[in-house]
Design a protein around this motif. Structure first.
Motif, PDB file in Angstrom:
ATOM      1  N   LYS A  29     -15.068   4.093  14.717  1.00 44.05           N
ATOM      2  CA  LYS A  29     -14.930   5.245  13.816  1.00 44.05           C
ATOM      3  C   LYS A  29     -13.486   5.719  13.792  1.00 44.05           C
ATOM      4  CE  LYS A  29     -19.598   7.170  14.054  1.00 44.05           C
ATOM      5  NZ  LYS A  29     -20.409   8.317  14.488  1.00 44.05           N
ATOM      6  N   ASP A  30     -12.885   5.799  14.980  1.00 37.80           N
ATOM      7  CA  ASP A  30     -11.479   6.221  15.043  1.00 37.80           C
ATOM      8  C   ASP A  30     -10.571   5.201  14.354  1.00 37.80           C
ATOM      9  OD1 ASP A  30     -12.227   8.477  16.438  1.00 37.80           O
ATOM     10  OD2 ASP A  30     -11.815   7.605  18.413  1.00 37.80           O
ATOM     11  N   ALA A  31     -10.859   3.922  14.575  1.00 42.33           N
ATOM     12  CA  ALA A  31     -10.056   2.876  13.954  1.00 42.33           C
ATOM     13  C   ALA A  31     -10.197   2.925  12.436  1.00 42.33           C
ATOM     14  CB  ALA A  31     -10.462   1.503  14.478  1.00 42.33           C
ATOM     15  N   HIS A  32     -11.398   3.185  11.933  1.00 49.26           N
ATOM     16  CA  HIS A  32     -11.612   3.286  10.487  1.00 49.26           C
ATOM     17  C   HIS A  32     -10.861   4.485   9.913  1.00 49.26           C
ATOM     18  CE1 HIS A  32     -15.557   0.786  10.704  1.00 49.26           C
ATOM     19  NE2 HIS A  32     -14.504   0.026  10.527  1.00 49.26           N
ATOM     20  N   LYS A  33     -10.884   5.607  10.637  1.00 46.92           N
ATOM     21  CA  LYS A  33     -10.144   6.779  10.169  1.00 46.92           C
ATOM     22  C   LYS A  33      -8.658   6.449  10.072  1.00 46.92           C
ATOM     23  CE  LYS A  33     -12.860  10.705  11.754  1.00 46.92           C
ATOM     24  NZ  LYS A  33     -12.904  11.837  12.686  1.00 46.92           N
ATOM     25  N   GLU A  34      -8.131   5.805  11.093  1.00 41.93           N
ATOM     26  CA  GLU A  34      -6.715   5.440  11.100  1.00 41.93           C
ATOM     27  C   GLU A  34      -6.408   4.475   9.959  1.00 41.93           C
ATOM     28  OE1 GLU A  34      -3.478   3.179  13.938  1.00 41.93           O
ATOM     29  OE2 GLU A  34      -5.259   4.053  14.877  1.00 41.93           O
ATOM     30  N   PHE A  35      -7.293   3.512   9.759  1.00 41.36           N
ATOM     31  CA  PHE A  35      -7.099   2.538   8.685  1.00 41.36           C
ATOM     32  C   PHE A  35      -7.063   3.231   7.330  1.00 41.36           C
ATOM     33  CE2 PHE A  35      -9.097  -0.097   5.404  1.00 41.36           C
ATOM     34  CZ  PHE A  35      -8.192  -1.138   5.348  1.00 41.36           C
ATOM     35  N   TYR A  36      -8.009   4.121   7.081  1.00 37.90           N
ATOM     36  CA  TYR A  36      -8.046   4.811   5.794  1.00 37.90           C
ATOM     37  C   TYR A  36      -6.874   5.769   5.636  1.00 37.90           C
ATOM     38  CZ  TYR A  36     -12.494   2.718   4.644  1.00 37.90           C
ATOM     39  OH  TYR A  36     -13.477   1.817   4.338  1.00 37.90           O
ATOM     40  N   ASN A  37      -6.420   6.362   6.723  1.00 36.79           N
ATOM     41  CA  ASN A  37      -5.227   7.211   6.651  1.00 36.79           C
ATOM     42  C   ASN A  37      -4.002   6.377   6.272  1.00 36.79           C
ATOM     43  OD1 ASN A  37      -6.607   9.557   7.263  1.00 36.79           O
ATOM     44  ND2 ASN A  37      -6.159   9.447   9.447  1.00 36.79           N
ATOM     45  N   ARG A  38      -3.894   5.203   6.879  1.00 34.58           N
ATOM     46  CA  ARG A  38      -2.778   4.319   6.538  1.00 34.58           C
ATOM     47  C   ARG A  38      -2.883   3.837   5.097  1.00 34.58           C
ATOM     48  NH1 ARG A  38      -1.921   0.351  11.758  1.00 34.58           N
ATOM     49  NH2 ARG A  38      -1.214   1.969  13.199  1.00 34.58           N
ATOM     50  N   LEU A  39      -4.100   3.536   4.666  1.00 27.97           N
ATOM     51  CA  LEU A  39      -4.310   3.100   3.285  1.00 27.97           C
ATOM     52  C   LEU A  39      -3.914   4.204   2.319  1.00 27.97           C
ATOM     53  CD1 LEU A  39      -5.388   0.808   1.486  1.00 27.97           C
ATOM     54  CD2 LEU A  39      -7.638   1.862   1.651  1.00 27.97           C
ATOM     55  N   ASP A  40      -4.299   5.429   2.619  1.00 32.69           N
ATOM     56  CA  ASP A  40      -3.932   6.557   1.779  1.00 32.69           C
ATOM     57  C   ASP A  40      -2.417   6.745   1.765  1.00 32.69           C
ATOM     58  OD1 ASP A  40      -4.536   8.802   0.125  1.00 32.69           O
ATOM     59  OD2 ASP A  40      -4.149  10.106   1.854  1.00 32.69           O
ATOM     60  N   ALA A  41      -1.789   6.590   2.926  1.00 36.15           N
ATOM     61  CA  ALA A  41      -0.328   6.701   2.989  1.00 36.15           C
ATOM     62  C   ALA A  41       0.341   5.608   2.167  1.00 36.15           C
ATOM     63  CB  ALA A  41       0.140   6.640   4.442  1.00 36.15           C
ATOM     64  N   SER A  42      -0.231   4.414   2.193  1.00 37.41           N
ATOM     65  CA  SER A  42       0.362   3.332   1.403  1.00 37.41           C
ATOM     66  C   SER A  42       0.198   3.608  -0.088  1.00 37.41           C
ATOM     67  CB  SER A  42      -0.236   1.979   1.780  1.00 37.41           C
ATOM     68  OG  SER A  42      -1.563   1.875   1.329  1.00 37.41           O
ATOM     69  N   HIS A  43      -0.910   4.195  -0.487  1.00 37.20           N
ATOM     70  CA  HIS A  43      -1.089   4.555  -1.902  1.00 37.20           C
ATOM     71  C   HIS A  43      -0.058   5.591  -2.307  1.00 37.20           C
ATOM     72  CE1 HIS A  43      -5.564   3.178  -2.274  1.00 37.20           C
ATOM     73  NE2 HIS A  43      -4.735   2.198  -2.055  1.00 37.20           N
ATOM     74  N   THR A  44       0.192   6.532  -1.428  1.00 38.40           N
ATOM     75  CA  THR A  44       1.205   7.546  -1.706  1.00 38.40           C
ATOM     76  C   THR A  44       2.575   6.896  -1.830  1.00 38.40           C
ATOM     77  OG1 THR A  44      -0.083   9.174  -0.469  1.00 38.40           O
ATOM     78  CG2 THR A  44       2.224   9.700  -0.871  1.00 38.40           C
ATOM     79  N   SER A  45       2.868   5.968  -0.919  1.00 43.67           N
ATOM     80  CA  SER A  45       4.155   5.264  -0.976  1.00 43.67           C
ATOM     81  C   SER A  45       4.295   4.472  -2.264  1.00 43.67           C
ATOM     82  CB  SER A  45       4.297   4.320   0.216  1.00 43.67           C
ATOM     83  OG  SER A  45       4.318   5.034   1.415  1.00 43.67           O
ATOM     84  N   VAL A  46       3.227   3.817  -2.683  1.00 42.45           N
ATOM     85  CA  VAL A  46       3.259   3.045  -3.928  1.00 42.45           C
ATOM     86  C   VAL A  46       3.499   3.984  -5.110  1.00 42.45           C
ATOM     87  CG1 VAL A  46       1.836   1.689  -5.513  1.00 42.45           C
ATOM     88  CG2 VAL A  46       1.878   1.124  -3.092  1.00 42.45           C
ATOM     89  N   ALA A  47       2.877   5.143  -5.094  1.00 36.90           N
ATOM     90  CA  ALA A  47       3.078   6.103  -6.184  1.00 36.90           C
ATOM     91  C   ALA A  47       4.535   6.571  -6.220  1.00 36.90           C
ATOM     92  CB  ALA A  47       2.141   7.294  -6.022  1.00 36.90           C
ATOM     93  N   VAL A  48       5.123   6.814  -5.056  1.00 31.56           N
ATOM     94  CA  VAL A  48       6.521   7.237  -5.000  1.00 31.56           C
ATOM     95  C   VAL A  48       7.425   6.122  -5.517  1.00 31.56           C
ATOM     96  CG1 VAL A  48       8.408   7.802  -3.411  1.00 31.56           C
ATOM     97  CG2 VAL A  48       6.192   8.911  -3.143  1.00 31.56           C
ATOM     98  N   ILE A  49       7.160   4.899  -5.094  1.00 33.31           N
ATOM     99  CA  ILE A  49       7.958   3.758  -5.545  1.00 33.31           C
ATOM    100  C   ILE A  49       7.821   3.583  -7.057  1.00 33.31           C
ATOM    101  CG2 ILE A  49       8.133   1.246  -5.449  1.00 33.31           C
ATOM    102  CD1 ILE A  49       7.399   1.488  -2.447  1.00 33.31           C
ATOM    103  N   GLU A  50       6.608   3.736  -7.561  1.00 34.71           N
ATOM    104  CA  GLU A  50       6.387   3.599  -9.004  1.00 34.71           C
ATOM    105  C   GLU A  50       7.170   4.659  -9.772  1.00 34.71           C
ATOM    106  OE1 GLU A  50       2.674   3.282 -12.162  1.00 34.71           O
ATOM    107  OE2 GLU A  50       2.268   3.681 -10.060  1.00 34.71           O
ATOM    108  N   GLU A  51       7.182   5.884  -9.254  1.00 35.67           N
ATOM    109  CA  GLU A  51       7.931   6.955  -9.902  1.00 35.67           C
ATOM    110  C   GLU A  51       9.426   6.649  -9.887  1.00 35.67           C
ATOM    111  OE1 GLU A  51       8.880  10.162 -12.031  1.00 35.67           O
ATOM    112  OE2 GLU A  51       6.836   9.473 -11.636  1.00 35.67           O
ATOM    113  N   ARG A  52       9.910   6.144  -8.764  1.00 36.13           N
ATOM    114  CA  ARG A  52      11.336   5.781  -8.677  1.00 36.13           C
ATOM    115  C   ARG A  52      11.667   4.660  -9.653  1.00 36.13           C
ATOM    116  NH1 ARG A  52      12.257   5.918  -2.138  1.00 36.13           N
ATOM    117  NH2 ARG A  52      12.174   8.193  -1.931  1.00 36.13           N
ATOM    118  N   LEU A  53      10.794   3.670  -9.764  1.00 36.44           N
ATOM    119  CA  LEU A  53      11.020   2.573 -10.705  1.00 36.44           C
ATOM    120  C   LEU A  53      11.045   3.072 -12.143  1.00 36.44           C
ATOM    121  CD1 LEU A  53       8.914  -0.340  -9.185  1.00 36.44           C
ATOM    122  CD2 LEU A  53      11.392  -0.173  -9.327  1.00 36.44           C
ATOM    123  N   ASN A  54      10.143   3.997 -12.461  1.00 29.71           N
ATOM    124  CA  ASN A  54      10.138   4.565 -13.810  1.00 29.71           C
ATOM    125  C   ASN A  54      11.445   5.302 -14.090  1.00 29.71           C
ATOM    126  OD1 ASN A  54       7.618   3.580 -14.503  1.00 29.71           O
ATOM    127  ND2 ASN A  54       6.543   5.397 -13.799  1.00 29.71           N
TER     128      ASN A  54
END
Length: 110
Positions: A29-54
């Motif tokens: 359960k803890d590992a899944h929480k960490e995984f989903y937190n990292r996944l959410d952080a990566s989505h945020t990073s991708v959104a920031v990168i996409e905004e910078r590219l635009n």
């Protein structure tokens, strides 16, 4: 499922395995929480990168438009001496034509 073991850990051969599985569940359960937190952080990073590219794309388009305008101005400056020369030649032709017409009119007696 009815349990065949009494509550004592010494008499139940599966008790240790059950406790290990329960601990593994908590860890997962803890590992899944960490995984989903990292996944959410990566989505945020991708959104920031996409905004910078635009933004880079918009800046690039502005630069292209500016360069096109400058290129047009430079071409205009390059063409200016040619236009002056054409104007001089045009005036010279008119002057020669006027001189010829005046000479012909003088020869006729006007």
């Amino acid at each position: 499922m009815p349990e065949n073991c009494p509550d004592s850990a010494k008499t139940c051969p599966f008790r240790a395995r059950i406790e290990a599985l329960e601990q593994e569940i908590v860890h997962n359960k803890d590992a899944h929480k960490e995984f989903y937190n990292r996944l959410d952080a990566s989505h945020t990073s991708v959104a920031v990168i996409e905004e910078r590219l635009n933004q880079i794309k918009e800046d690039t388009e502005e630069i292209k438009a500016s360069l096109q305008a400058e290129k047009s101005a430079v071409q205009e400056l390059r063409d200016k001496p040619g236009k002056r020369w054409e104007g001089i030649v045009d005036k010279a032709i008119w002057a020669v034509a006027a001189a010829v017409i005046a000479w012909m009119l003088r020869g006729v007696g006007l």
